[in-house]
Design a protein around this motif. Structure first.
Motif, PDB file in Angstrom:
ATOM      1  N   TRP A 101     -72.029 108.751  30.666  1.00 56.02           N
ATOM      2  CA  TRP A 101     -72.761 109.802  29.948  1.00 56.02           C
ATOM      3  C   TRP A 101     -73.142 109.283  28.577  1.00 56.02           C
ATOM      4  O   TRP A 101     -72.538 108.354  28.048  1.00 56.02           O
ATOM      5  CB  TRP A 101     -71.936 111.086  29.843  1.00 56.02           C
ATOM      6  CG  TRP A 101     -70.540 110.890  29.341  1.00 56.02           C
ATOM      7  CD1 TRP A 101     -70.094 110.937  28.056  1.00 56.02           C
ATOM      8  CD2 TRP A 101     -69.384 110.613  30.146  1.00 56.02           C
ATOM      9  NE1 TRP A 101     -68.739 110.712  28.002  1.00 56.02           N
ATOM     10  CE2 TRP A 101     -68.284 110.514  29.267  1.00 56.02           C
ATOM     11  CE3 TRP A 101     -69.185 110.453  31.531  1.00 56.02           C
ATOM     12  CZ2 TRP A 101     -66.997 110.238  29.729  1.00 56.02           C
ATOM     13  CZ3 TRP A 101     -67.901 110.183  31.973  1.00 56.02           C
ATOM     14  CH2 TRP A 101     -66.821 110.083  31.085  1.00 56.02           C
ATOM     15  N   THR A 103     -75.184 110.532  24.635  1.00 62.11           N
ATOM     16  CA  THR A 103     -75.815 111.512  23.758  1.00 62.11           C
ATOM     17  C   THR A 103     -76.099 110.847  22.421  1.00 62.11           C
ATOM     18  O   THR A 103     -75.358 109.956  21.990  1.00 62.11           O
ATOM     19  CB  THR A 103     -74.928 112.751  23.540  1.00 62.11           C
ATOM     20  OG1 THR A 103     -75.614 113.700  22.705  1.00 62.11           O
ATOM     21  CG2 THR A 103     -73.600 112.381  22.889  1.00 62.11           C
ATOM     22  N   THR A 108     -77.846 117.201  23.231  1.00 61.10           N
ATOM     23  CA  THR A 108     -78.410 116.878  24.538  1.00 61.10           C
ATOM     24  C   THR A 108     -77.632 115.711  25.134  1.00 61.10           C
ATOM     25  O   THR A 108     -77.558 114.630  24.540  1.00 61.10           O
ATOM     26  CB  THR A 108     -79.895 116.525  24.422  1.00 61.10           C
ATOM     27  OG1 THR A 108     -80.594 117.639  23.840  1.00 61.10           O
ATOM     28  CG2 THR A 108     -80.479 116.238  25.797  1.00 61.10           C
ATOM     29  N   TRP A 109     -77.058 115.960  26.314  1.00 60.10           N
ATOM     30  CA  TRP A 109     -76.207 114.975  26.980  1.00 60.10           C
ATOM     31  C   TRP A 109     -76.825 114.593  28.318  1.00 60.10           C
ATOM     32  O   TRP A 109     -77.286 115.455  29.066  1.00 60.10           O
ATOM     33  CB  TRP A 109     -74.815 115.560  27.229  1.00 60.10           C
ATOM     34  CG  TRP A 109     -74.032 115.894  25.999  1.00 60.10           C
ATOM     35  CD1 TRP A 109     -74.241 116.952  25.151  1.00 60.10           C
ATOM     36  CD2 TRP A 109     -72.918 115.180  25.488  1.00 60.10           C
ATOM     37  NE1 TRP A 109     -73.309 116.936  24.142  1.00 60.10           N
ATOM     38  CE2 TRP A 109     -72.483 115.861  24.320  1.00 60.10           C
ATOM     39  CE3 TRP A 109     -72.226 114.042  25.899  1.00 60.10           C
ATOM     40  CZ2 TRP A 109     -71.400 115.433  23.564  1.00 60.10           C
ATOM     41  CZ3 TRP A 109     -71.143 113.611  25.147  1.00 60.10           C
ATOM     42  CH2 TRP A 109     -70.736 114.303  23.993  1.00 60.10           C
ATOM     43  N   THR A 110     -76.784 113.303  28.624  1.00 64.04           N
ATOM     44  CA  THR A 110     -77.277 112.807  29.901  1.00 64.04           C
ATOM     45  C   THR A 110     -76.126 112.211  30.693  1.00 64.04           C
ATOM     46  O   THR A 110     -75.418 111.320  30.209  1.00 64.04           O
ATOM     47  CB  THR A 110     -78.368 111.739  29.693  1.00 64.04           C
ATOM     48  OG1 THR A 110     -79.438 112.306  28.929  1.00 64.04           O
ATOM     49  CG2 THR A 110     -78.908 111.268  31.033  1.00 64.04           C
ATOM     50  N   THR A 112     -75.011 110.297  34.216  1.00 64.71           N
ATOM     51  CA  THR A 112     -75.452 109.521  35.372  1.00 64.71           C
ATOM     52  C   THR A 112     -74.403 109.643  36.467  1.00 64.71           C
ATOM     53  O   THR A 112     -73.243 109.241  36.282  1.00 64.71           O
ATOM     54  CB  THR A 112     -75.650 108.045  34.997  1.00 64.71           C
ATOM     55  OG1 THR A 112     -76.616 107.954  33.946  1.00 64.71           O
ATOM     56  CG2 THR A 112     -76.129 107.258  36.200  1.00 64.71           C
ATOM     57  N   VAL A 173     -82.679 115.877  36.209  1.00 64.15           N
ATOM     58  CA  VAL A 173     -83.793 114.984  35.902  1.00 64.15           C
ATOM     59  C   VAL A 173     -84.254 114.278  37.169  1.00 64.15           C
ATOM     60  O   VAL A 173     -85.442 114.136  37.436  1.00 64.15           O
ATOM     61  CB  VAL A 173     -83.382 113.966  34.820  1.00 64.15           C
ATOM     62  CG1 VAL A 173     -84.511 112.992  34.534  1.00 64.15           C
ATOM     63  CG2 VAL A 173     -82.954 114.685  33.543  1.00 64.15           C
ATOM     64  N   THR A 177     -79.245 112.146  37.952  1.00 63.11           N
ATOM     65  CA  THR A 177     -79.253 112.263  36.498  1.00 63.11           C
ATOM     66  C   THR A 177     -79.246 113.741  36.124  1.00 63.11           C
ATOM     67  O   THR A 177     -80.169 114.486  36.472  1.00 63.11           O
ATOM     68  CB  THR A 177     -80.487 111.580  35.876  1.00 63.11           C
ATOM     69  OG1 THR A 177     -80.549 110.223  36.322  1.00 63.11           O
ATOM     70  CG2 THR A 177     -80.383 111.605  34.354  1.00 63.11           C
ATOM     71  N   GLU A 179     -78.894 116.558  33.003  1.00 65.43           N
ATOM     72  CA  GLU A 179     -79.027 116.736  31.558  1.00 65.43           C
ATOM     73  C   GLU A 179     -78.467 118.098  31.175  1.00 65.43           C
ATOM     74  O   GLU A 179     -78.794 119.117  31.798  1.00 65.43           O
ATOM     75  CB  GLU A 179     -80.497 116.632  31.148  1.00 65.43           C
ATOM     76  CG  GLU A 179     -80.720 116.485  29.649  1.00 65.43           C
ATOM     77  CD  GLU A 179     -82.161 116.107  29.323  1.00 65.43           C
ATOM     78  OE1 GLU A 179     -82.431 114.895  29.144  1.00 65.43           O
ATOM     79  OE2 GLU A 179     -83.009 117.024  29.277  1.00 65.43           O
ATOM     80  N   GLU A 181     -78.055 120.540  27.813  1.00 62.19           N
ATOM     81  CA  GLU A 181     -78.446 120.777  26.425  1.00 62.19           C
ATOM     82  C   GLU A 181     -77.668 121.982  25.893  1.00 62.19           C
ATOM     83  O   GLU A 181     -77.598 123.035  26.543  1.00 62.19           O
ATOM     84  CB  GLU A 181     -79.948 121.033  26.326  1.00 62.19           C
ATOM     85  CG  GLU A 181     -80.443 121.169  24.884  1.00 62.19           C
ATOM     86  CD  GLU A 181     -81.951 121.324  24.786  1.00 62.19           C
ATOM     87  OE1 GLU A 181     -82.454 121.575  23.674  1.00 62.19           O
ATOM     88  OE2 GLU A 181     -82.633 121.197  25.836  1.00 62.19           O
TER      89      GLU A 181
END
Length: 544
Positions: A101, A103, A108-110, A112, A173, A177, A179, A181
């Motif tokens: 992950w 940020t 906002t965090w992504t 995987t 995404v 992925t 996301e 927020e």
């Protein structure tokens, strides 16, 4: 888990449920390597891993977002794996379904996701799985008790208010992925995502949630064997296709549901049950004789405190609060009433949670002479009403505190108010508490933020003291926004120092748990996590 209603040891009554607001902490010690779930180096286990049986009480629910008590959450932790897990060596988040992950701003965090994760029925887990699960959890029509854990997700309030069907801040995404927020920076998000409320659910759950609850289909190390046999047992088998790095060691786990913890104690003694995770208080003096080396002690961070209603004028002077704290001989109470099964609290953040935390509570040191002088100078009240919830074994120690206040501070007129827990919290909600009150806290996830913000930040739902400090709130906000973990830890400990000085609550003790086990179990493999769960998936069974 949340405001602590009872000690875990009395959970056999089935009354361990707490409010859906929060939970304090357990920092544990024990044998084995506890990274992830831990595969400890211990005695050689039986071929295939064997079967381990453990005491449990009847769960209230077995739907992840609806479980706020220990009985159900313990089982769900074996059946499900969230985006993240906890490394119990470091108390840091580690990979779960999410491999990594990132940020840039803690807003906002992504995440995987790994591509090999499936539910026990074979359904693939993708980013959309989490989008669907999280939106279902916060939908008011589903009335999930842990929905408020999503309250910092962008769009949560709109869903709650009926102005939107889905949260804007949870987005797929692509297949792998996700996301997320938030409405404001929040550095402990990966820690929070380890909590039960954030476990993913398969599509079959939405078809008939009541049927699903009787035999949950998860994605964890273990899968259900049959249905939940109410008031009898819940059995799970190891899921051999689990995609994580540390699979469960036992081949099978059987949670045996008892109405009486003393019966469970005797069954372990007789070899009919393998593990009782908390010996009952009335057995503390005989555990050593009964079990010898088959008993393990765990110092925890399950926190008990006496709070002050700061909306009452007589408790607004910090020196009054300091004096009342210094007049309590915690160790004497622990020795005489709990047979030593508590650790006097000199912190609010569990000491093992943040390495190098050197904050100690100056006013938690027993000094009756200084306390009496300070109390007189501050004009402390000459009468007190002390509040606690009934039916949870608090009567004796609360009375012992009151006797010390009488002896050391000369407060002759001390009365008690004892109510059932729901009524008790109602008095807090209406600010009708007029004197010191007993509460506890147990961490839902291992974070210094969670040990403080829900209880002491201005306007927080569990801030029953009505404490407000602009400096404290600012430090918490800075720590939540800090992208460097070490700097965040420093800011959290700075915030704790303010609490220890202002003393909106008197830290009393962290609870000690005593796990007893049969000869079939290697004691060195036992470990208890921050939520006071014995990690059954890492237990070594030495004989069938």
């Amino acid at each position: 888990m949340h405001v602590n209603k009872t000690s875990r040891r009395s959970r056999a009554t089935g009354a361990v449920a707490v409010t859906a607001a929060a939970t304090l902490a357990l920092a544990a010690c024990g044998g084995g390597d506890n990274g992830g779930a831990g595969n400890g180096e211990a005695a050689e286990g039986v071929e295939g891993g064997g079967t381990v049986s453990a005491y449990n009480c009847e769960p209230q629910f077995l739907v992840p977002a609806n479980s706020t008590e220990v009985c159900g959450s313990w089982v769900l932790g074996s059946l499900f794996t969230g985006l993240t897990q906890t490394d119990f060596d470091t108390y840091e988040p580690t990979a779960g379904v999410a491999e990594s992950w990132d940020t840039e701003d803690n807003v906002t965090w992504t995440f995987t996701l790994g591509e090999d994760w499936t539910f026990h029925d074979g359904e693939e887990i993708t980013a959309q799985t989490f989008v669907d699960t999280y939106n279902w959890a916060v939908d008011p029509d589903n009335a999930q008790q842990s929905a408020n854990f999503f309250d910092n997700f962008l769009g949560y309030q709109e869903v709650v208010d009926g102005d939107a069907e889905e949260m804007e801040g949870v987005r797929a995404v692509d297949d792998y992925t996700l996301e997320i927020e938030l409405t404001e920076p929040f550095s402990p998000l990966p820690d929070m995502l380890t909590y039960t409320a954030f476990y993913p659910m398969p599509s079959v759950a939405y078809d008939d949630i009541e049927a699903f609850e009787q035999a949950p289909v998860g994605n964890g190390r273990y899968m259900m064997d049959g249905e939940w046999e109410h008031d009898q047992q819940i059995s799970v088998n190891r899921y051999e296709d689990w995609a994580g790095e540390n699979p469960g060691l036992p081949e099978r786990i059987e949670w045996m549901i008892y109405a009486d913890v003393d019966t469970a104690y005797l069954d372990v003694q007789a070899g009919n049950l393998d593990i009782l995770d908390a010996a009952p208080p009335n057995r503390r003096t005989t555990v050593e004789a009964d079990f010898g080396d088959n008993a393990q002690d765990f110092d925890t961070s399950a926190f008990t405190y006496l709070g002050f209603p700061l909306y009452q004028e007589e408790f607004q002077d910090a020196d009054v609060r300091h004096a009342l704290s210094m007049a309590i001989d915690r160790q004497l109470i622990i020795d005489n009433i709990f047979d030593g099964a508590q650790t006097p609290a000199e912190n609010i953040i569990p000491p093992d949670l943040i390495a190098g935390n050197e904050n100690t509570c100056e006013f938690c040191q027993y000094d009756p002479e200084a306390a009496a002088e300070l109390y007189e100078e501050a004009g402390g009240p000459d009468e007190l009403t002390v509040y606690f919830n009934s039916g949870a074994g608090h009567e004796d120690w609360v009375e012992a505190v009151a006797n010390q206040w009488r002896d050391n501070l000369g407060i002759e007129d001390i009365t008690f108010e004892s109510l059932e827990f729901a009524q008790y919290l109602g008095l807090h909600d209406e600010q009708e508490i007029t004197g010191p009150y007993r509460l506890g806290w147990t961490l839902s996830y291992p974070s210094a933020q969670y040990a403080m913000e829900p209880i002491y930040s201005t306007g927080a739902s569990s801030n029953y003291a009505d404490y407000s400090s602009e400096e404290f709130d600012d430090l918490i906000s800075q720590a939540n926004a800090e992208t460097d973990p070490d700097t965040a830890a420093e800011l959290y400990t700075d915030a704790e120092a303010i609490l220890l000085e202002d003393m909106p609550v008197i830290p009393m003790w962290f609870t000690n748990y005593q796990v007893v086990h049969s000869d079939r179990i290697d004691g060195e493999s036992l470990f208890m996590d921050q939520a006071t769960f014995t990690r059954l998936e890492q237990v070594v069974v030495t004989e069938e």
